[in-house]
Design an enzyme around this catalytic site. Structure first.
Site, short mmCIF file in Angstrom:
data_model
loop_
_atom_site.label_atom_id
_atom_site.label_comp_id
_atom_site.label_asym_id
_atom_site.label_seq_id
_atom_site.Cartn_x
_atom_site.Cartn_y
_atom_site.Cartn_z
N LYS A 120 5.25 -9.57 9.72
CA LYS A 120 4.66 -8.70 10.74
C LYS A 120 3.14 -8.88 10.73
O LYS A 120 2.50 -8.91 11.77
CB LYS A 120 5.04 -7.24 10.51
CG LYS A 120 4.56 -6.35 11.65
CD LYS A 120 5.14 -4.97 11.58
CE LYS A 120 4.48 -4.14 10.51
NZ LYS A 120 3.04 -3.90 10.74
N GLY A 175 5.23 -9.77 4.34
CA GLY A 175 5.99 -9.64 5.58
C GLY A 175 5.30 -10.36 6.72
O GLY A 175 4.06 -10.31 6.87
N GLN A 213 -10.31 -2.47 2.57
CA GLN A 213 -9.81 -3.17 3.76
C GLN A 213 -9.74 -2.27 4.99
O GLN A 213 -9.30 -2.70 6.04
CB GLN A 213 -8.46 -3.81 3.48
CG GLN A 213 -7.28 -2.86 3.34
CD GLN A 213 -6.02 -3.59 2.89
OE1 GLN A 213 -5.90 -3.99 1.74
NE2 GLN A 213 -5.08 -3.76 3.79
N MET A 233 0.85 -1.19 0.00
CA MET A 233 0.00 0.00 0.00
C MET A 233 0.89 1.25 0.00
O MET A 233 0.45 2.34 0.38
CB MET A 233 -0.94 -0.01 1.21
CG MET A 233 -1.91 -1.20 1.15
SD MET A 233 -3.44 -0.94 2.00
CE MET A 233 -2.87 -0.74 3.66
N HIS A 252 9.58 -3.42 3.36
CA HIS A 252 9.12 -3.70 1.99
C HIS A 252 10.32 -3.99 1.10
O HIS A 252 10.27 -4.88 0.23
CB HIS A 252 8.38 -2.50 1.40
CG HIS A 252 7.12 -2.14 2.11
ND1 HIS A 252 7.00 -1.04 2.93
CD2 HIS A 252 5.90 -2.74 2.12
CE1 HIS A 252 5.77 -0.97 3.41
NE2 HIS A 252 5.08 -1.98 2.94
N ARG A 258 3.00 2.87 9.46
CA ARG A 258 2.31 3.66 10.49
C ARG A 258 3.27 4.32 11.46
O ARG A 258 2.88 5.24 12.18
CB ARG A 258 1.34 2.78 11.28
CG ARG A 258 0.14 2.36 10.49
CD ARG A 258 -0.65 1.34 11.24
NE ARG A 258 -1.57 0.65 10.36
CZ ARG A 258 -2.84 0.98 10.19
NH1 ARG A 258 -3.34 1.98 10.85
NH2 ARG A 258 -3.60 0.32 9.35
#
Ligand code: PAF
Length: 307
Positions: free
Chosen positions: A172, A170, A84, A53, A60, A210
């Site tokens: 995460k 990922g 989403q 995104m 990334h 974020r």
């Protein structure tokens, strides 16, 4: 099977970026994407795909680097997928940095960036529903209603458009990978899902788009999340699952500026909570914490046991 705890990685695992100048194309439409990829498809070249995104960071970059290494062609999508987001404010605040993203992607050897508009992705509203219980009905599932449905909508479309051999995600977003695996199996897509390790700052903070929303003070506070998870690996050697759970939650909730939304210690495959360390051979602790004034919702996870 080896029963072992995994040593925490404090820093040092942010990859050194190998950069160079390549000829990368930025594509906006599905038609152009097909025109560009058809020649490679017909000549049997392997296609690696990294869906994103945007607001790219070294996490990334590690996915792209792996794709470039393992495939003939690498396609990266940059699309902030509205379906989403269950919170319109979250969608509005999501960082958008396409120019910087493209510069990074080009330096990493990406062949094609696919950056469609919302109308290109959704010419009609997507009314499909995806449901993969129990994997999507725990943790993020009930707390972000519709989130995984939106992820499946966009990723299934992107997979159909790019038709990759391998796709990189990922770890995460541990639950997201499990949901995408379930979707790929459900839709019978012949795509290898390649999970890649979490990339952390020197401090241990998991890299996330974020993080840019945190003030420097909040960022320093957020470091406690990974550090507490790392310490819990040691704690778990001498304590039960339930005690380890409470150790993490109580410790983080005692810190001003942090509020744990959930911490669940789960089977790495089914994502169902475990009650004992001997229950299964892959055990992961998944956490979501609200941090700071705004607040920013941060996720992380830690492996307690892996076969
Ligand atoms: O993990 C993300 O960034 C997104 O959920 C994804 C997979 C790109 C789908 O929009």
């Amino acid at each position: 099977m080896e029963f072992g705890y995994f040593a925490p990685q404090f820093g040092g695992n942010v990859p050194a970026l190998e950069t160079g100048i390549y000829n990368m194309e930025v594509i906006k439409t599905v038609k152009q994407l097909d025109e560009q990829l058809n020649a490679f498809r017909h000549s049997g070249k392997s296609i690696g795909f990294v869906p994103t995104m945007g607001a790219l960071h070294p996490g990334h970059a590690s996915l792209v680097q792996r794709s470039v290494k393992e495939n003939d062609i690498t396609v990266v999508s940059v699309f902030v997928n509205p379906t989403q987001f269950n919170d319109p404010k979250d969608l509005e605040n999501y960082p958008r940095t396409l120019e910087a993203d493209c510069a990074l992607l080009e330096s990493l050897g990406t062949d094609f960036v696919f950056a469609p508009t919302a109308t290109e992705m959704y010419p009609e509203p997507d009314t499909r529903t995806f449901s993969y219980p129990p994997i999507d009905s725990v943790m993020e599932g009930p707390r972000r209603p519709g989130h995984f449905n939106g992820v499946c909508q966009v990723v299934s479309k992107l997979f159909a458009m790019v038709r990759p051999h391998r796709a990189y995600f990922g770890e995460k977003d541990f639950q997201q990978i499990a949901v995408i695996r379930a979707m790929v199996s459900d839709l019978k897509y012949d795509i290898e899902i390649c999970p890649c390790p979490i990339v952390r700052e020197e401090s241990g903070l998991a890299l996330s788009s974020r993080n840019t929303l945190l003030t420097p003070e909040e960022r320093a506070t957020a470091v406690n999340i990974s550090q507490t998870l790392f310490r819990s690996v040691e704690f778990a050697r001498q304590h039960t699952v339930s005690e380890t759970h409470d150790y993490v939650v109580d410790h983080l909730n005692a810190i001003a500026g942090l509020e744990v939304e959930y911490f669940e210690i789960v089977d790495g495959k089914t994502l169902q909570p475990v009650s004992g360390w001997e229950d299964t051979d892959h055990i992961v602790g998944c956490i979501t914490v609200y941090c700071g004034q705004r607040p920013v919702r941060l996720i992380d996870n830690i492996t307690y046991k892996r076969a």
